[in-house]
Design an enzyme around this catalytic site. Structure first.
Site, PDB file in Angstrom:
ATOM      1  N   CYS A 329       0.787  -1.230   0.000  1.00 20.79           N
ATOM      2  CA  CYS A 329       0.000   0.000   0.000  1.00 20.79           C
ATOM      3  C   CYS A 329       0.826   1.292   0.000  1.00 20.79           C
ATOM      4  O   CYS A 329       0.528   2.180  -0.810  1.00 20.79           O
ATOM      5  CB  CYS A 329      -1.035   0.000   1.101  1.00 20.79           C
ATOM      6  SG  CYS A 329      -0.658  -0.979   2.542  1.00 20.79           S
ATOM      7  N   ARG A 358       7.620 -10.809   4.987  1.00 25.32           N
ATOM      8  CA  ARG A 358       7.232 -10.608   6.387  1.00 25.32           C
ATOM      9  C   ARG A 358       7.999 -11.595   7.237  1.00 25.32           C
ATOM     10  O   ARG A 358       8.076 -12.780   6.892  1.00 25.32           O
ATOM     11  CB  ARG A 358       5.726 -10.854   6.564  1.00 25.32           C
ATOM     12  CG  ARG A 358       4.900  -9.847   5.798  1.00 25.32           C
ATOM     13  CD  ARG A 358       3.416 -10.053   6.015  1.00 25.32           C
ATOM     14  NE  ARG A 358       2.686  -9.111   5.189  1.00 25.32           N
ATOM     15  CZ  ARG A 358       1.355  -9.095   5.064  1.00 25.32           C
ATOM     16  NH1 ARG A 358       0.627  -9.982   5.733  1.00 25.32           N
ATOM     17  NH2 ARG A 358       0.762  -8.217   4.300  1.00 25.32           N
ATOM     18  N   GLN A 376       1.158 -10.733  -3.210  1.00 29.11           N
ATOM     19  CA  GLN A 376      -0.246 -10.426  -2.978  1.00 29.11           C
ATOM     20  C   GLN A 376      -0.871  -9.959  -4.273  1.00 29.11           C
ATOM     21  O   GLN A 376      -0.267  -9.169  -4.989  1.00 29.11           O
ATOM     22  CB  GLN A 376      -0.379  -9.284  -1.971  1.00 29.11           C
ATOM     23  CG  GLN A 376      -0.091  -9.683  -0.547  1.00 29.11           C
ATOM     24  CD  GLN A 376      -0.307  -8.503   0.379  1.00 29.11           C
ATOM     25  OE1 GLN A 376       0.201  -7.425   0.146  1.00 29.11           O
ATOM     26  NE2 GLN A 376      -1.065  -8.721   1.432  1.00 29.11           N
ATOM     27  N   ASP A 378      -2.823  -7.648  -4.979  1.00 30.20           N
ATOM     28  CA  ASP A 378      -3.329  -6.452  -4.327  1.00 30.20           C
ATOM     29  C   ASP A 378      -3.999  -5.524  -5.330  1.00 30.20           C
ATOM     30  O   ASP A 378      -3.713  -5.588  -6.523  1.00 30.20           O
ATOM     31  CB  ASP A 378      -2.111  -5.703  -3.763  1.00 30.20           C
ATOM     32  CG  ASP A 378      -2.385  -5.175  -2.373  1.00 30.20           C
ATOM     33  OD1 ASP A 378      -3.555  -4.927  -2.063  1.00 30.20           O
ATOM     34  OD2 ASP A 378      -1.403  -5.014  -1.621  1.00 30.20           O
ATOM     35  N   HIS A 380      -5.494  -1.229  -5.093  1.00 33.97           N
ATOM     36  CA  HIS A 380      -5.959  -0.080  -4.334  1.00 33.97           C
ATOM     37  C   HIS A 380      -6.925   0.667  -5.224  1.00 33.97           C
ATOM     38  O   HIS A 380      -6.588   1.006  -6.359  1.00 33.97           O
ATOM     39  CB  HIS A 380      -4.770   0.784  -3.907  1.00 33.97           C
ATOM     40  CG  HIS A 380      -3.817   0.011  -3.045  1.00 33.97           C
ATOM     41  ND1 HIS A 380      -2.624  -0.481  -3.508  1.00 33.97           N
ATOM     42  CD2 HIS A 380      -3.939  -0.420  -1.768  1.00 33.97           C
ATOM     43  CE1 HIS A 380      -2.039  -1.175  -2.550  1.00 33.97           C
ATOM     44  NE2 HIS A 380      -2.809  -1.159  -1.485  1.00 33.97           N
ATOM     45  N   LYS A 459     -14.123  -3.913   7.133  1.00 31.98           N
ATOM     46  CA  LYS A 459     -13.725  -4.784   6.015  1.00 31.98           C
ATOM     47  C   LYS A 459     -14.703  -5.927   5.811  1.00 31.98           C
ATOM     48  O   LYS A 459     -15.458  -6.288   6.710  1.00 31.98           O
ATOM     49  CB  LYS A 459     -12.332  -5.342   6.263  1.00 31.98           C
ATOM     50  CG  LYS A 459     -12.244  -6.189   7.517  1.00 31.98           C
ATOM     51  CD  LYS A 459     -10.890  -6.867   7.660  1.00 31.98           C
ATOM     52  CE  LYS A 459     -10.887  -7.779   8.885  1.00 31.98           C
ATOM     53  NZ  LYS A 459      -9.703  -8.606   8.980  1.00 31.98           N
ATOM     54  N   HIS A 505      -8.346  -1.356  -0.047  1.00 26.83           N
ATOM     55  CA  HIS A 505      -7.377  -2.399  -0.383  1.00 26.83           C
ATOM     56  C   HIS A 505      -8.214  -3.637  -0.628  1.00 26.83           C
ATOM     57  O   HIS A 505      -9.167  -3.859   0.103  1.00 26.83           O
ATOM     58  CB  HIS A 505      -6.481  -2.793   0.788  1.00 26.83           C
ATOM     59  CG  HIS A 505      -5.859  -1.695   1.547  1.00 26.83           C
ATOM     60  ND1 HIS A 505      -4.519  -1.437   1.476  1.00 26.83           N
ATOM     61  CD2 HIS A 505      -6.363  -0.820   2.437  1.00 26.83           C
ATOM     62  CE1 HIS A 505      -4.231  -0.443   2.288  1.00 26.83           C
ATOM     63  NE2 HIS A 505      -5.317  -0.051   2.884  1.00 26.83           N
TER      64      HIS A 505
END
Length: 636
Positions: A329, A358, A376, A378, A380, A459, A505
RNA sequence: GCCGGCGUAGCUCAGCUGGUAGAGCAGCUGAUUCGUAAUCAGCAGGUAGGCGGUUCGAAUCCGCCCGUCGGCUCCA
């Protein structure tokens, strides 16, 4: 006169306050024998409970879903009793029923699975004796006195109010317990101790390490058998095993928790992402890419430096602190902010298949399911607050489409504002209302997890269900009211003024690595044709036919099929066997007959062989099947 | 990270209580040329996860480290 109301509306009157047993017997003796508990107003109570006032009741029999928890909790007591018989110095702590069974945390010396047989034998004796469970309400003083040598129980009693404390006894065993329990131990028709592990008292590493002994129990031997079969099936499908056997990926000591994808694994990976890109392009996304290493300033601004440091990897470049991104992000925010946006650009759907790292604890690494480096899928999405509902509805539909392609069902969970959160009440209300409105118009049922949202916004999580019925949280749709603020993002509105965009996200696969692992287990290694690393295997019947097989292979390859010729001088049977074991969807045997007629003998993974398929028909059907990304191979 | 189990050839595994490593598959070589789930023979392959210790002697016992598997949320 006590009036008991049954779920069907019938009312039965009793002269004296009846127990659950008496109520059950008033229906029939046979029925009473199958009752394990009584439910009133959502509360489950022992059969021995006496009802002093008029009340509606539901009798819980061994067939009701509520019964299994009672059974397992009782089984935990039986196990604790057995352990105290065998290990008199053990100190009991807690022993609840859990999802697939029960456990008891016990302060004792190390136990291993080799000790299970003895414990189980002891448990069997208690079960055979059909010992009744008896509830006894005791005063706090009595409880403290009873447990004067049991530090854990004393600690628990300390937190309970006088007058609410109960013991449950069966045979020579007594345990501090809220209940409820089975009428007697004989209801435990099938049980098995499953595993031992360490656990801390109250889950705190600073406390004593306890032995957690897990078991499972059922009302019927068949159910235990089915459960063990399920576990066996899950073992058979283990993606780590299949990943190695099918040559998809590997792990190496040199990079724990970071998968190496092999050539075949990459074919599957790319098939997955090609599909993902097709869907996203059609849904109006643009694809972007941001760097893996970004400097400290960025992470301070995003809040990760403060809140996510423990999970991040760091490095220094020219004496400046850098971090390897654990999320995409912040980079995505910079990207959005790098140029001016008009309200006409919104919603702007900015996707990124980003590689993140991570630092997961070494003990939690688990194949592709839990890794330290992963991608990911991902995106946005920047929009106006008026666009929330419509955008989320479109997202839910996109997710459903994509999961459907893999034959995965799913359910939805909405998480609302947690205690610790940022943003105004108004922001949370409009955001949550937007999500709910989208869910309502989508029409599928959803669970609500109050207070389970992220600190920066509510979420929706999507939990997929695989072929074994296991669920996995993959997709997520998170409203973020923090980052656009922190990065001072804006778009220029119709009024020529700056406005703060609303941002979400979202992921579909979540972690591509993990989703890959889930698919391996879901399909048991037998991927649909469009994903299969090798789609077609050609088997020439003898050496002379190799050139012809090569020629057919080349023609198939020209149409984009992933085809191989097994030209080894092995027996045909052996090559067939190996093609089947490596889960190649289509095996084509070519002999003189096929060469003369220009046909193919097509063998599918179900072992069925179809002779005399013309090459044209084969290509036409197979290519259409792949183009449509169909699940079931029912071509011939 | 913590607790427990495991780590022997590329893979699956054997090797009783310490006496110095073995099988099947895979690989290589040769023969076999085969019609729908393993053709035959031969060869090669391991500093026993790593380091240290005990011992005349360690794959086997002990310690540390690495990796791996299960568990570490469920609150009497």
């Amino acid at each position: 006169m006590i009036r008991i109301t049954f779920p069907d509306g019938n009312i039965k009157a009793f002269e004296a306050p009846p127990t659950g047993f008496e109520i059950a017997r008033s229906i029939s003796e046979g029925f009473a024998r199958n009752c394990v508990a009584v439910k009133i107003n959502g509360q489950i109570l022992d059969m021995s409970t006496r009802f002093e006032a008029d009340t509606p009741v539901r009798l819980i029999t061994t067939k009701d879903p509520e019964a299994i928890e009672v059974l397992r909790h009782s089984a935990a007591h039986v196990m604790a009793q057995a352990i105290l018989h065998l290990y008199p110095d053990a100190h009991l702590t807690i022993g609840p029923a859990v999802e697939n069974g029960f456990y008891y945390d016990i302060d004792m010396g190390p136990v291993s699975e080799e000790d299970f047989a003895r414990i189980e034998a002891e448990m069997k004796a208690a079960i055979k004796a059909k010992l009744p469970f008896r509830r006894e309400v005791v005063s706090k003083a009595e409880a403290v006195d009873f447990y004067r040598n049991e530090p854990y129980k004393l600690e628990m009693i300390g937190e309970l109010d006088d007058g609410t404390i109960s013991f449950y006894k069966h045979g020579d065993f007594t345990d501090l317990c809220r209940g409820p329990h089975l009428p007697h131990t004989g209801f435990i028709k099938a049980f098995k101790l499953m595993k031992v592990s360490g656990a801390y008292w109250r889950g705190d590493q600073n406390n004593a390490q306890l032995q957690r002994i897990y078991g499972t129990a059922f009302f019927d031997k068949k159910d235990l058998k089915a459960y063990l079969h399920f576990l066996e099936e899950a073992r058979r499908r283990n993606h780590r095993k299949l990943g190695a056997a099918l040559d998809l990926f590997s792990f190496h000591d040199e990079a724990p928790g970071m998968p190496f994808f092999h050539a075949k694994g990459m074919v599957v990976w790319n098939a997955l992402l090609d599909y993902w890109r097709d869907e996203h392009r059609a849904a109006g996304y643009v694809e972007t890419k941001t760097p893996i290493t970004l400097n400290r300033t960025l992470w301070e601004r995003s809040g990760h430096w403060e809140n996510y440091r423990e999970n991040m990897y760091f490095t220094a470049i020219d004496e400046t602190d850098y971090a390897i991104k654990p999320m995409n992000c912040p980079g995505g925010m910079l990207l959005f902010g790098s140029r001016r946006h008009s309200y006409r650009d919104l919603p702007l759907r900015q996707a990124e298949v980003g590689l993140v790292h991570r630092h997961e604890l070494s003990g939690v690494l688990n194949g592709l399911f839990r890794v330290r480096a992963f991608h990911q899928d991902d995106a946005h999405i920047f929009m106006t607050s008026e666009q929330i509902q419509e955008e989320i509805l479109a997202l839910l539909q996109l997710e459903e489409r994509i999961y459907g392609t893999f034959g995965l069902g799913f359910h939805l969970e909405l998480s609302t504002r947690p205690e610790k959160s940022i943003g105004t009440d108004h922001q949370w209300e409009t955001a949550t209302a937007g999500l709910e409105a989208a869910l309502k118009s989508y029409g599928k049922e959803y669970l609500v997890n109050e207070g389970d949202g992220a600190f920066y916004g509510p979420k929706i999580d999507l939990h997929i269900k695989d072929a074994l019925g296991r669920t996995w949280q993959c997709g997520t749709i998170q409203l973020d009211m923090s980052l656009p603020e922190r990065f001072d993002l804006f778009y220029v509105g119709q009024d020529n003024e700056k406005h703060r965009p609303t941002m979400i996200h979202r992921t579909v696969f979540g972690s591509i690595e993990r989703f890959f692992g889930i698919l391996i287990e879901h399909f048991a290694g037998r991927f649909p044709l469009w994903m299969a690393p090798v789609q077609v295997c050609l088997l020439p019947i003898n050496d002379e036919l190799v050139p012809y097989a090569d020629q057919v292979r080349a023609e198939l390859a020209e149409h984009g099929l992933r085809a191989e010729v097994d030209s080894r001088t092995e027996s045909l049977n052996k090559k067939i066997r190996e093609a089947q074991i490596s889960q190649i969807p289509l095996t084509l045997t070519v002999g003189q007959k096929e060469m003369k007629a220009g046909t193919l003998a097509v063998r599918t993974l179900d072992g069925v062989v179809k002779h005399g398929v013309t090459q044209e028909a084969f290509l036409k059907r197979v290519l259409a099947h792949i183009r449509e990304r169909k699940l079931e191979l029912d071509l011939f």
